[in-house]
Design a protein around this motif. Structure first.
Motif, mmCIF file in Angstrom:
data_model
loop_
_atom_site.group_PDB
_atom_site.id
_atom_site.type_symbol
_atom_site.label_atom_id
_atom_site.label_comp_id
_atom_site.label_asym_id
_atom_site.label_seq_id
_atom_site.Cartn_x
_atom_site.Cartn_y
_atom_site.Cartn_z
ATOM 1 N N LEU A 235 -24.014 17.744 -72.162
ATOM 2 C CA LEU A 235 -24.620 18.989 -71.689
ATOM 3 C C LEU A 235 -25.911 18.694 -70.919
ATOM 4 C CD1 LEU A 235 -24.586 22.111 -71.722
ATOM 5 C CD2 LEU A 235 -25.788 21.988 -73.903
ATOM 6 N N GLU A 236 -26.729 17.827 -71.466
ATOM 7 C CA GLU A 236 -27.979 17.445 -70.803
ATOM 8 C C GLU A 236 -27.698 16.757 -69.464
ATOM 9 O OE1 GLU A 236 -32.023 17.321 -70.420
ATOM 10 O OE2 GLU A 236 -31.009 18.125 -72.175
ATOM 11 N N ARG A 237 -26.706 15.875 -69.439
ATOM 12 C CA ARG A 237 -26.344 15.197 -68.182
ATOM 13 C C ARG A 237 -25.830 16.189 -67.153
ATOM 14 N NH1 ARG A 237 -23.504 11.673 -71.578
ATOM 15 N NH2 ARG A 237 -21.573 12.243 -70.535
ATOM 16 N N GLY A 238 -25.096 17.207 -67.603
ATOM 17 C CA GLY A 238 -24.589 18.226 -66.688
ATOM 18 C C GLY A 238 -25.712 19.001 -66.024
ATOM 19 N N ILE A 239 -26.724 19.337 -66.797
ATOM 20 C CA ILE A 239 -27.871 20.062 -66.241
ATOM 21 C C ILE A 239 -28.635 19.164 -65.272
ATOM 22 C CG2 ILE A 239 -30.097 21.105 -66.832
ATOM 23 C CD1 ILE A 239 -28.705 22.157 -69.406
ATOM 24 N N LYS A 240 -28.811 17.895 -65.638
ATOM 25 C CA LYS A 240 -29.493 16.953 -64.737
ATOM 26 C C LYS A 240 -28.705 16.772 -63.441
ATOM 27 C CE LYS A 240 -32.018 14.377 -68.206
ATOM 28 N NZ LYS A 240 -32.156 13.119 -68.937
ATOM 29 N N LYS A 241 -27.378 16.736 -63.555
ATOM 30 C CA LYS A 241 -26.535 16.593 -62.365
ATOM 31 C C LYS A 241 -26.744 17.776 -61.428
ATOM 32 C CE LYS A 241 -21.722 16.238 -60.929
ATOM 33 N NZ LYS A 241 -20.370 15.867 -61.334
ATOM 34 N N LEU A 242 -26.775 18.959 -61.982
ATOM 35 C CA LEU A 242 -26.980 20.159 -61.173
ATOM 36 C C LEU A 242 -28.332 20.101 -60.460
ATOM 37 C CD1 LEU A 242 -25.876 22.919 -60.359
ATOM 38 C CD2 LEU A 242 -26.977 23.862 -62.390
ATOM 39 N N LYS A 243 -29.353 19.675 -61.176
ATOM 40 C CA LYS A 243 -30.673 19.566 -60.557
ATOM 41 C C LYS A 243 -30.679 18.528 -59.435
ATOM 42 C CE LYS A 243 -34.121 19.894 -63.788
ATOM 43 N NZ LYS A 243 -34.736 19.568 -65.089
ATOM 44 N N ARG A 244 -29.981 17.410 -59.638
ATOM 45 C CA ARG A 244 -29.913 16.367 -58.599
ATOM 46 C C ARG A 244 -29.195 16.885 -57.357
ATOM 47 N NH1 ARG A 244 -30.700 11.142 -59.161
ATOM 48 N NH2 ARG A 244 -28.822 10.571 -57.992
ATOM 49 N N ILE A 245 -28.170 17.683 -57.549
ATOM 50 C CA ILE A 245 -27.449 18.265 -56.409
ATOM 51 C C ILE A 245 -28.406 19.127 -55.598
ATOM 52 C CG2 ILE A 245 -25.662 19.935 -55.765
ATOM 53 C CD1 ILE A 245 -24.009 18.809 -58.158
ATOM 54 N N PHE A 246 -29.200 19.938 -56.278
ATOM 55 C CA PHE A 246 -30.147 20.812 -55.586
ATOM 56 C C PHE A 246 -31.252 20.034 -54.885
ATOM 57 C CE2 PHE A 246 -29.080 24.583 -58.444
ATOM 58 C CZ PHE A 246 -28.149 25.030 -57.530
ATOM 59 N N GLU A 247 -31.590 18.886 -55.423
ATOM 60 C CA GLU A 247 -32.630 18.070 -54.809
ATOM 61 C C GLU A 247 -32.110 17.317 -53.592
ATOM 62 O OE1 GLU A 247 -34.178 15.607 -57.941
ATOM 63 O OE2 GLU A 247 -34.647 17.345 -59.172
ATOM 64 N N GLY A 248 -30.800 17.439 -53.332
ATOM 65 C CA GLY A 248 -30.209 16.767 -52.185
ATOM 66 C C GLY A 248 -29.933 15.297 -52.436
ATOM 67 N N LEU A 249 -29.956 14.890 -53.680
ATOM 68 C CA LEU A 249 -29.682 13.500 -54.015
ATOM 69 C C LEU A 249 -28.174 13.276 -54.056
ATOM 70 C CD1 LEU A 249 -32.345 13.165 -56.840
ATOM 71 C CD2 LEU A 249 -32.499 12.289 -54.500
ATOM 72 N N PRO A 250 -27.733 12.049 -53.828
ATOM 73 C CA PRO A 250 -26.289 11.798 -53.824
ATOM 74 C C PRO A 250 -25.696 12.021 -55.220
ATOM 75 C CG PRO A 250 -27.517 9.741 -53.586
ATOM 76 C CD PRO A 250 -28.514 10.862 -53.565
ATOM 77 N N GLU A 251 -24.846 12.994 -55.307
ATOM 78 C CA GLU A 251 -24.234 13.365 -56.584
ATOM 79 C C GLU A 251 -22.917 14.069 -56.270
ATOM 80 O OE1 GLU A 251 -24.090 13.143 -60.498
ATOM 81 O OE2 GLU A 251 -26.068 12.793 -59.655
ATOM 82 N N PRO A 252 -21.821 13.658 -56.897
ATOM 83 C CA PRO A 252 -20.566 14.371 -56.652
ATOM 84 C C PRO A 252 -20.652 15.811 -57.164
ATOM 85 C CG PRO A 252 -20.271 12.669 -58.333
ATOM 86 C CD PRO A 252 -21.679 12.557 -57.825
ATOM 87 N N ALA A 253 -19.972 16.697 -56.495
ATOM 88 C CA ALA A 253 -19.982 18.110 -56.874
ATOM 89 C C ALA A 253 -19.315 18.301 -58.236
ATOM 90 C CB ALA A 253 -19.262 18.937 -55.818
ATOM 91 N N PHE A 254 -19.644 19.403 -58.881
ATOM 92 C CA PHE A 254 -18.969 19.762 -60.121
ATOM 93 C C PHE A 254 -17.521 20.116 -59.791
ATOM 94 C CE2 PHE A 254 -23.221 20.455 -61.750
ATOM 95 C CZ PHE A 254 -23.097 20.083 -63.075
ATOM 96 N N ASN A 255 -16.638 19.675 -60.643
ATOM 97 C CA ASN A 255 -15.249 20.090 -60.493
ATOM 98 C C ASN A 255 -14.892 20.976 -61.685
ATOM 99 O OD1 ASN A 255 -14.664 18.367 -62.692
ATOM 100 N ND2 ASN A 255 -14.222 16.659 -61.331
ATOM 101 N N LEU A 256 -13.705 21.490 -61.688
ATOM 102 C CA LEU A 256 -13.283 22.399 -62.752
ATOM 103 C C LEU A 256 -13.367 21.734 -64.125
ATOM 104 C CD1 LEU A 256 -12.210 25.159 -63.514
ATOM 105 C CD2 LEU A 256 -9.900 24.310 -63.102
ATOM 106 N N GLU A 257 -13.020 20.461 -64.192
ATOM 107 C CA GLU A 257 -13.059 19.741 -65.468
ATOM 108 C C GLU A 257 -14.498 19.657 -66.006
ATOM 109 O OE1 GLU A 257 -12.119 15.284 -67.140
ATOM 110 O OE2 GLU A 257 -10.965 16.026 -65.445
ATOM 111 N N ASP A 258 -15.463 19.375 -65.117
ATOM 112 C CA ASP A 258 -16.870 19.327 -65.530
ATOM 113 C C ASP A 258 -17.313 20.673 -66.100
ATOM 114 O OD1 ASP A 258 -17.149 16.706 -64.536
ATOM 115 O OD2 ASP A 258 -17.846 17.425 -62.578
ATOM 116 N N TYR A 259 -17.010 21.724 -65.354
ATOM 117 C CA TYR A 259 -17.419 23.066 -65.770
ATOM 118 C C TYR A 259 -16.780 23.437 -67.111
ATOM 119 C CZ TYR A 259 -17.885 28.071 -65.972
ATOM 120 O OH TYR A 259 -18.163 29.330 -66.392
#
Length: 126
Positions: free
Chosen positions: A15-39
């Motif tokens: 859960l913590e990694r998921g939130i960090k991933k979302l923040k990294r996406i918003f920061e424009g850092l290289p991060e794969p998008a969330f897919n249905l499985e992640d959500y």
């Protein structure tokens, strides 16, 4: 089936990694998008948390909501304001503001959907 502490720790870490991933996406850092499985994994973890009274965070039901709230409160001053202060051209400032607003709306929507279990279970009081 009773949950092992390690299972719940792994889920909270996910859960913590998921939130960090979302923040990294918003920061424009290289991060794969969330897919249905992640959500679905994030949603399932929150469902598990609320449906199992022995889950460690259930000792304080508002703990997860406070984490959700903190993500939203931290995003603006830590990411948006510094990027706006760097802009000196009105056009660039407006473009950055619009981008930040769109990101904020998405963040609120995404986290609201993921944390829907908290609302459904009455874990927060607005």
């Amino acid at each position: 089936m009773k949950r092992k502490a390690s299972d719940s720790e792994e889920e909270l870490d996910y859960l913590e990694r998921g939130i960090k991933k979302l923040k990294r996406i918003f920061e424009g850092l290289p991060e794969p998008a969330f897919n249905l499985e992640d959500y679905m994994m994030l949603y399932t973890i929150l469902y598990n948390i609320k449906s199992q009274p022995t889950y460690p965070v259930n000792e304080d039901p508002k703990q997860l909501y406070n984490k959700y709230k903190q993500v939203l409160e931290d995003y603006m001053p830590s990411k948006v304001l510094p990027s706006l202060r760097e802009k000196h051209d009105e056009y660039d400032l407006l473009r950055e503001l619009l981008k930040s607003w769109a990101n904020h709306k998405f963040l609120v929507k995404f986290l609201s959907l993921v944390f829907l279990q908290l609302q459904a279970q009455g874990a927060y009081i607005p």
